[in-house]
Design a protein around this motif. Structure first.
Motif, PDB file in Angstrom:
ATOM      1  N   ALA A 228      23.755   8.574 -19.171  1.00 32.73           N
ATOM      2  CA  ALA A 228      23.700  10.004 -18.829  1.00 32.73           C
ATOM      3  C   ALA A 228      22.368  10.613 -19.230  1.00 32.73           C
ATOM      4  N   ASN A 229      21.876  11.533 -18.418  1.00 28.00           N
ATOM      5  CA  ASN A 229      20.721  12.353 -18.790  1.00 28.00           C
ATOM      6  C   ASN A 229      21.187  13.796 -18.893  1.00 28.00           C
ATOM      7  N   LEU A 230      20.536  14.543 -19.783  1.00 28.95           N
ATOM      8  CA  LEU A 230      20.879  15.951 -19.982  1.00 28.95           C
ATOM      9  C   LEU A 230      19.579  16.733 -20.112  1.00 28.95           C
ATOM     10  N   ALA A 231      19.412  17.780 -19.284  1.00 27.72           N
ATOM     11  CA  ALA A 231      18.142  18.510 -19.315  1.00 27.72           C
ATOM     12  C   ALA A 231      18.375  20.016 -19.277  1.00 27.72           C
ATOM     13  N   PRO A 232      17.640  20.758 -20.137  1.00 25.42           N
ATOM     14  CA  PRO A 232      17.724  22.212 -20.061  1.00 25.42           C
ATOM     15  C   PRO A 232      16.856  22.745 -18.927  1.00 25.42           C
ATOM     16  N   MET A 233      17.348  23.729 -18.246  1.00 22.39           N
ATOM     17  CA  MET A 233      16.539  24.438 -17.244  1.00 22.39           C
ATOM     18  C   MET A 233      17.065  25.866 -17.148  1.00 22.39           C
ATOM     19  N   SER A 234      16.279  26.747 -16.540  1.00 18.62           N
ATOM     20  CA  SER A 234      16.728  28.140 -16.475  1.00 18.62           C
ATOM     21  C   SER A 234      16.367  28.832 -15.161  1.00 18.62           C
TER      22      SER A 234
ATOM     23  N   MET B 181      13.405  23.139 -10.031  1.00 26.25           N
ATOM     24  CA  MET B 181      12.947  22.139 -11.012  1.00 26.25           C
ATOM     25  C   MET B 181      11.852  21.285 -10.418  1.00 26.25           C
ATOM     26  N   SER B 182      11.112  20.623 -11.285  1.00 18.61           N
ATOM     27  CA  SER B 182      10.093  19.694 -10.826  1.00 18.61           C
ATOM     28  C   SER B 182      10.757  18.469 -10.193  1.00 18.61           C
ATOM     29  N   SER B 183      10.205  18.045  -9.048  1.00 20.20           N
ATOM     30  CA  SER B 183      10.739  16.842  -8.395  1.00 20.20           C
ATOM     31  C   SER B 183      10.426  15.599  -9.220  1.00 20.20           C
TER      32      SER B 183
ATOM     33  N   SER C 276      10.999  15.458 -12.471  1.00 20.79           N
ATOM     34  CA  SER C 276      11.925  15.370 -13.618  1.00 20.79           C
ATOM     35  C   SER C 276      12.946  14.272 -13.339  1.00 20.79           C
ATOM     36  N   GLN C 277      13.447  13.665 -14.411  1.00 18.94           N
ATOM     37  CA  GLN C 277      14.483  12.637 -14.262  1.00 18.94           C
ATOM     38  C   GLN C 277      15.719  13.254 -13.602  1.00 18.94           C
ATOM     39  N   THR C 278      15.975  14.518 -13.926  1.00 21.47           N
ATOM     40  CA  THR C 278      17.150  15.212 -13.372  1.00 21.47           C
ATOM     41  C   THR C 278      17.109  15.258 -11.846  1.00 21.47           C
TER      42      THR C 278
ATOM     43  N   LEU D 164      16.470  19.821 -27.157  1.00 18.55           N
ATOM     44  CA  LEU D 164      16.221  19.088 -25.903  1.00 18.55           C
ATOM     45  C   LEU D 164      14.858  19.425 -25.290  1.00 18.55           C
ATOM     46  N   ALA D 165      14.196  20.443 -25.847  1.00 15.45           N
ATOM     47  CA  ALA D 165      12.897  20.845 -25.296  1.00 15.45           C
ATOM     48  C   ALA D 165      11.872  19.734 -25.530  1.00 15.45           C
ATOM     49  N   LEU D 166      10.937  19.592 -24.606  1.00 19.68           N
ATOM     50  CA  LEU D 166       9.844  18.615 -24.679  1.00 19.68           C
ATOM     51  C   LEU D 166      10.341  17.167 -24.696  1.00 19.68           C
TER      52      LEU D 166
ATOM     53  N   THR E 110      12.092  14.094 -22.072  1.00 12.84           N
ATOM     54  CA  THR E 110      12.419  13.726 -20.695  1.00 12.84           C
ATOM     55  C   THR E 110      13.156  12.390 -20.694  1.00 12.84           C
ATOM     56  N   GLY E 111      14.023  12.234 -19.718  1.00 12.79           N
ATOM     57  CA  GLY E 111      14.702  10.963 -19.525  1.00 12.79           C
ATOM     58  C   GLY E 111      13.869  10.034 -18.661  1.00 12.79           C
ATOM     59  N   ARG E 112      12.664  10.459 -18.320  1.00 12.28           N
ATOM     60  CA  ARG E 112      11.805   9.659 -17.435  1.00 12.28           C
ATOM     61  C   ARG E 112      10.895   8.751 -18.259  1.00 12.28           C
TER      62      ARG E 112
ATOM     63  N   ALA F 229       1.159  14.607 -16.829  1.00 14.78           N
ATOM     64  CA  ALA F 229       1.052  16.050 -17.123  1.00 14.78           C
ATOM     65  C   ALA F 229       1.980  16.436 -18.265  1.00 14.78           C
ATOM     66  N   LYS F 230       3.165  15.809 -18.301  1.00 17.26           N
ATOM     67  CA  LYS F 230       4.114  16.130 -19.377  1.00 17.26           C
ATOM     68  C   LYS F 230       3.657  15.538 -20.702  1.00 17.26           C
ATOM     69  N   GLU F 231       3.082  14.328 -20.631  1.00 15.61           N
ATOM     70  CA  GLU F 231       2.585  13.696 -21.859  1.00 15.61           C
ATOM     71  C   GLU F 231       1.542  14.593 -22.515  1.00 15.61           C
TER      72      GLU F 231
ATOM     73  N   ASP G  84      18.581   8.972 -25.172  1.00 14.51           N
ATOM     74  CA  ASP G  84      19.878   9.458 -25.670  1.00 14.51           C
ATOM     75  C   ASP G  84      19.809  10.961 -25.953  1.00 14.51           C
ATOM     76  N   LYS G  85      19.845  11.743 -24.876  1.00 13.42           N
ATOM     77  CA  LYS G  85      19.703  13.204 -25.043  1.00 13.42           C
ATOM     78  C   LYS G  85      20.933  13.790 -25.739  1.00 13.42           C
ATOM     79  N   PHE G  86      22.129  13.284 -25.423  1.00 15.44           N
ATOM     80  CA  PHE G  86      23.341  13.823 -26.060  1.00 15.44           C
ATOM     81  C   PHE G  86      23.263  13.613 -27.578  1.00 15.44           C
TER      82      PHE G  86
HETATM   83  C1  LIG Z   1      15.250  26.405 -22.138  1.00 15.63           C
HETATM   84  C2  LIG Z   1      14.477  25.582 -21.145  1.00 15.63           C
HETATM   85  C3  LIG Z   1      14.425  25.954 -19.812  1.00 15.63           C
HETATM   86  C4  LIG Z   1      13.739  25.192 -18.882  1.00 15.63           C
HETATM   87  N1  LIG Z   1      13.732  25.564 -17.566  1.00 15.63           N
HETATM   88  C5  LIG Z   1      13.174  24.760 -16.638  1.00 15.63           C
HETATM   89  C6  LIG Z   1      13.258  25.082 -15.262  1.00 15.63           C
HETATM   90  O1  LIG Z   1      13.870  26.072 -14.877  1.00 15.63           O
HETATM   91  N2  LIG Z   1      12.682  24.227 -14.375  1.00 15.63           N
HETATM   92  C7  LIG Z   1      12.025  23.091 -14.776  1.00 15.63           C
HETATM   93  O2  LIG Z   1      11.517  22.338 -13.924  1.00 15.63           O
HETATM   94  N3  LIG Z   1      11.933  22.771 -16.075  1.00 15.63           N
HETATM   95  C8  LIG Z   1      12.505  23.567 -17.013  1.00 15.63           C
HETATM   96  N4  LIG Z   1      12.437  23.217 -18.337  1.00 15.63           N
HETATM   97  C9  LIG Z   1      11.735  21.984 -18.707  1.00 15.63           C
HETATM   98  C10 LIG Z   1      12.637  20.753 -18.455  1.00 15.63           C
HETATM   99  O3  LIG Z   1      13.646  20.708 -19.435  1.00 15.63           O
HETATM  100  C11 LIG Z   1      11.775  19.505 -18.474  1.00 15.63           C
HETATM  101  O4  LIG Z   1      11.128  19.382 -17.218  1.00 15.63           O
HETATM  102  C12 LIG Z   1      12.483  18.214 -18.810  1.00 15.63           C
HETATM  103  O5  LIG Z   1      11.546  17.174 -18.866  1.00 15.63           O
HETATM  104  C13 LIG Z   1      13.568  17.827 -17.837  1.00 15.63           C
HETATM  105  O6  LIG Z   1      14.197  16.680 -18.339  1.00 15.63           O
HETATM  106  P1  LIG Z   1      14.318  15.349 -17.457  1.00 15.63           P
HETATM  107  O7  LIG Z   1      12.913  14.920 -17.101  1.00 15.63           O
HETATM  108  O8  LIG Z   1      15.015  14.377 -18.343  1.00 15.63           O
HETATM  109  O9  LIG Z   1      15.091  15.736 -16.257  1.00 15.63           O
HETATM  110  C14 LIG Z   1      13.076  23.997 -19.297  1.00 15.63           C
HETATM  111  C15 LIG Z   1      13.128  23.629 -20.642  1.00 15.63           C
HETATM  112  C16 LIG Z   1      13.810  24.407 -21.561  1.00 15.63           C
HETATM  113  C17 LIG Z   1      13.855  23.972 -23.006  1.00 15.63           C
END
Ligand SMILES: Cc1cc2nc3c(=O)[nH]c(=O)nc-3n(C[C@H](O)[C@H](O)[C@H](O)COP(=O)(O)O)c2cc1C
Length: 208
Positions: free
Chosen positions: A28-34, A47-49, A51-53, A79-81, A83-85, A91-93, A102-104
């Motif tokens: 499982a992967n778990l990612a915060p987004m807003s 979201m970014s294409s 991202s692992q999500t 969970l900030a900063l 990635t499951g990738r 760019a993220k590095e 293991d995000k959970f």
């Molecule tokens: C609170 C919060 C909100 C975020 N909102 C977004 C968002 O709306 N869109 C996005 O692309 N990334 C957002 N991010 C950054 C993603 O969490 C980040 O891209 C992360 O690497 C995604 O995880 P993944 O690569 O495992 O899918 C947010 C991060 C945090 C902590």
């Protein structure tokens, strides 16, 4: 007096969503987004294409949108900063992201089984929305951002959020979403004014 400015981000305050998806190996992967908003039984996710999500969602066509309440903020921040990738995109590095399989475990939240999708629920989140991929719309180049429409298949709600024991009405006075406002965490204040729009919605749902 207003001024014209050129800000880097326009994040004016939206609820945080923890998206759970399945990786290619079944973990499982778990990612915060807003950047998310809802209309009827659909949700649009920005979201970014890369991202692992999004890679998982486009392959598996399923996810769970878990909405944390404001008291889960420290778990979300862990969970900030991350990635499951693997490897981490360049760019993220540069921004200080690291790969975390293991995000959970890292954020201390618990996974549970969903009913209709294989991606797990986050048990501690009072709102869990099982969802199915519909389509993605690319933002204007050179951005890697995509707006992805998902259809909500099943809604799980913590019982205490229901209006007076009603089956299908969520009490907005009980729901305390975690809000991301210009990259900082906020909670909502209390209701400030009666809403004329609320009445017809309430009447339509009240007998359910
Ligand atoms: C609170 C919060 C909100 C975020 N909102 C977004 C968002 O709306 N869109 C996005 O692309 N990334 C957002 N991010 C950054 C993603 O969490 C980040 O891209 C992360 O690497 C995604 O995880 P993944 O690569 O495992 O899918 C947010 C991060 C945090 C902590």
């Amino acid at each position: 007096m207003h001024k014209t400015i050129d800000p880097n981000i326009l994040y004016f305050g939206t609820p945080v969503v923890l998206i759970s998806t399945l990786n290619e190996d079944g973990s499982a992967n778990l990612a915060p987004m807003s950047s998310a908003w809802w209309l009827n039984q659909s949700c649009m996710l920005g979201m970014s294409s890369k991202s692992q999500t999004m890679l998982n969602l486009q392959r598996e066509h399923e996810c769970v949108l878990n909405l944390p309440s404001s008291n889960l903020v420290s778990s979300v921040d862990r969970l900030a900063l991350l990635t499951g990738r693997n490897p981490v995109p360049e760019a993220k590095e540069e921004m200080g992201y690291r790969y975390e399989p293991d995000k959970f475990g890292t954020c201390g939240l618990t996974s549970g089984s969903a009913d209709l999708v294989k991606a797990p629920l986050v048990k501690e989140c009072p709102v869990q929305l099982e969802a199915q991929f519909v389509k993605s719309h690319s933002f204007e180049e050179p951005s890697s951002l995509v707006a992805t429409e998902v259809k909500i298949l099943r809604v799980h709600i913590e019982e205490e959020l229901l209006m007076g024991g009603k089956k299908n009405y969520i009490n907005p006075e009980e729901w305390r979403p975690l809000i991301m406002n210009f990259c900082e965490f906020f909670s909502l204040g209390s209701k400030i004014h009666p809403s004329r729009l609320a009445k017809p919605f309430m009447d339509a749902n009240y007998n359910n």
